[in-house]
Design an enzyme around this catalytic site. Structure first.
Site, PDB file in Angstrom:
ATOM      1  N   GLY A   9       0.620  -1.305  -0.259  1.00  0.00           N
ATOM      2  CA  GLY A   9      -0.156  -0.189   0.546  1.00  0.00           C
ATOM      3  C   GLY A   9       0.861   1.471  -0.250  1.00  0.00           C
ATOM      4  O   GLY A   9       0.521   2.143  -0.454  1.00  0.00           O
ATOM      5  N   ASN A  10       2.738   1.236   0.890  1.00  0.00           N
ATOM      6  CA  ASN A  10       2.819   2.149   0.475  1.00  0.00           C
ATOM      7  C   ASN A  10       3.491   2.665  -0.588  1.00  0.00           C
ATOM      8  O   ASN A  10       3.846   4.089  -1.135  1.00  0.00           O
ATOM      9  CB  ASN A  10       4.104   1.928   0.785  1.00  0.00           C
ATOM     10  CG  ASN A  10       4.908   1.221   0.602  1.00  0.00           C
ATOM     11  OD1 ASN A  10       4.306  -0.381   0.527  1.00  0.00           O
ATOM     12  ND2 ASN A  10       5.772   1.821   0.198  1.00  0.00           N
ATOM     13  N   LYS A 123      -9.477  -8.850   6.286  1.00  0.00           N
ATOM     14  CA  LYS A 123      -8.946  -8.033   5.903  1.00  0.00           C
ATOM     15  C   LYS A 123      -9.572  -6.122   5.690  1.00  0.00           C
ATOM     16  O   LYS A 123     -10.251  -5.772   5.756  1.00  0.00           O
ATOM     17  CB  LYS A 123      -9.284  -8.257   4.391  1.00  0.00           C
ATOM     18  CG  LYS A 123      -8.711  -7.007   2.456  1.00  0.00           C
ATOM     19  CD  LYS A 123      -6.842  -7.568   3.205  1.00  0.00           C
ATOM     20  CE  LYS A 123      -6.493  -6.876   2.066  1.00  0.00           C
ATOM     21  NZ  LYS A 123      -5.049  -6.520   1.918  1.00  0.00           N
ATOM     22  N   LYS A 207      -3.064  -9.341  -0.745  1.00  0.00           N
ATOM     23  CA  LYS A 207      -2.647  -9.811  -2.025  1.00  0.00           C
ATOM     24  C   LYS A 207      -1.320 -10.411  -2.319  1.00  0.00           C
ATOM     25  O   LYS A 207      -0.703 -10.701  -3.083  1.00  0.00           O
ATOM     26  CB  LYS A 207      -1.863  -8.062  -2.452  1.00  0.00           C
ATOM     27  CG  LYS A 207      -0.746  -7.139  -3.512  1.00  0.00           C
ATOM     28  CD  LYS A 207       0.500  -7.356  -2.582  1.00  0.00           C
ATOM     29  CE  LYS A 207       0.183  -6.045  -1.717  1.00  0.00           C
ATOM     30  NZ  LYS A 207       1.601  -6.238  -0.486  1.00  0.00           N
ATOM     31  N   LYS A 265       3.573 -11.349   4.840  1.00  0.00           N
ATOM     32  CA  LYS A 265       4.406 -11.350   3.702  1.00  0.00           C
ATOM     33  C   LYS A 265       5.677 -12.222   3.425  1.00  0.00           C
ATOM     34  O   LYS A 265       5.713 -13.253   2.972  1.00  0.00           O
ATOM     35  CB  LYS A 265       5.087 -10.204   3.811  1.00  0.00           C
ATOM     36  CG  LYS A 265       4.602  -9.303   3.213  1.00  0.00           C
ATOM     37  CD  LYS A 265       5.085  -6.848   3.415  1.00  0.00           C
ATOM     38  CE  LYS A 265       3.880  -5.924   2.666  1.00  0.00           C
ATOM     39  NZ  LYS A 265       2.626  -6.020   3.355  1.00  0.00           N
TER      40      LYS A 265
END
Length: 307
Positions: A9-10, A123, A207, A265
């Site tokens: 998102g960054n 989420k 994602k 992640k």
């Protein structure tokens, strides 16, 4: 190498920034500069990205209409995939001097209708609120909410990705040396009916999990999960915290990492590295350095230490 680079998102919107097109484009332009380095180094590139803030924003805009007129999350996911993909595509073309074709593909991803995630939303989507405002909005709109750091956000189901039916198109594009932007926001969540037809479903797919599935099905050499943290840290949040530079999947799974941010992640990176390929986690601006083991964390079956 064939690289799947997943933008966190960054890359699109830093925490606390306004949800404006200008703010997103500024961040995407910086992302494109880093991604262009991978292409100039001779690598083939497939780009994925998150969409949590954007899909939440569209859902808020839809709340201005009658309930029966609001668009479902799968349609909003498709809208964000087009919006964000357009920005990445344009800025990456500019960064590459328009000497390499770049294309965005709206990508459907099949999920299991019996996935337990549908009963337990986790989420995060949309902007952050203080607790009182989040509770007020949740009561009015029928949301489920959860703490996100010291703030609160809406949560929606996040089922595991099972299949990417658009793989044939993706491989055709790769064969033509196209830089692809796909599986935006984890892909558009769909269910496969008994007769083989597909239909959308109310969810937002993780994602990182979708990117790992994509990388496996493409036979990629490396998966880069790019965020705003310089590496995975051992003892994160403690005085003894230290970056982990090279680690095997088995070693990485023993690390105590934050469940809501770095956890997905590390899980996705380990799942992909289990295939014998390389996974990297680190800052967006360090993409090429991570791949070359000069920055970030590498997760690989050939690691011999975890420092």
């Amino acid at each position: 190498m064939l690289i799947v680079a997943a933008l966190g998102g960054n890359a699109l919107l830093k925490r606390g920034e306004p949800l404006t097109a200008e703010a997103q484009r500024t961040n995407v332009r910086k992302a494109a500069t880093s991604l262009a380095e991978l292409v100039r180094a001779g690598h083939r590139l497939v780009i994925t990205h998150g969409n949590g803030p954007q899909v939440g924003l569209l859902a808020l805009q839809g709340a201005a209409y009658k309930p029966e007129e609001a668009y479902p999350l799968d349609v909003l996911g498709a809208e964000t995939g087009g919006m964000i993909g357009y920005m990445i595509e344009q800025e990456l073309e500019n960064a590459l001097g328009h000497d390499r074709p770049v294309a965005t593909l709206l990508t459907q991803v099949v999920v299991d209708p019996n996935d337990p995630a549908f009963a337990h939303p986790t989420k995060f989507i949309g902007p952050v609120y203080d607790k009182a405002e989040a509770e007020s909005r949740a009561a009015a709109a029928g949301w489920q909410i959860a703490a996100d750091g010291d703030k609160w956000r809406r949560v929606v189901p996040s089922p595991a990705p099972k299949e990417i039916p658009d793989m044939r198109v993706l491989k055709l594009l790769l064969d033509q040396q196209v830089v692809i932007i796909c599986t935006g926001g984890g892909g558009i969540p769909v269910l496969r009916r008994n007769d083989g037809s597909m239909t959308g479903v109310e969810a937002v797919i993780d994602k990182d999990a979708a990117s790992a599935l994509l990388a496996r099905e493409l036979g990629a050499d490396a998966l880069l999960l790019l965020t705003d943290v310089d590496a995975v840290y051992r003892d994160f949040g403690k005085p003894t915290a230290a970056p982990v530079r090279t680690v095997t999947p088995a070693q990485a799974r023993t690390l105590n990492v934050p469940a809501g941010s770095m956890g997905p992640k590390v899980t996705a990176a380990c799942d992909f590295a289990d295939t014998g390929a390389i996974s990297g986690i680190g800052r967006l601006e360090d993409a090429l350095a991570i791949l070359e083991a000069r920055a970030g964390t590498l997760i690989t079956g050939s690691a011999t230490h975890n420092g």
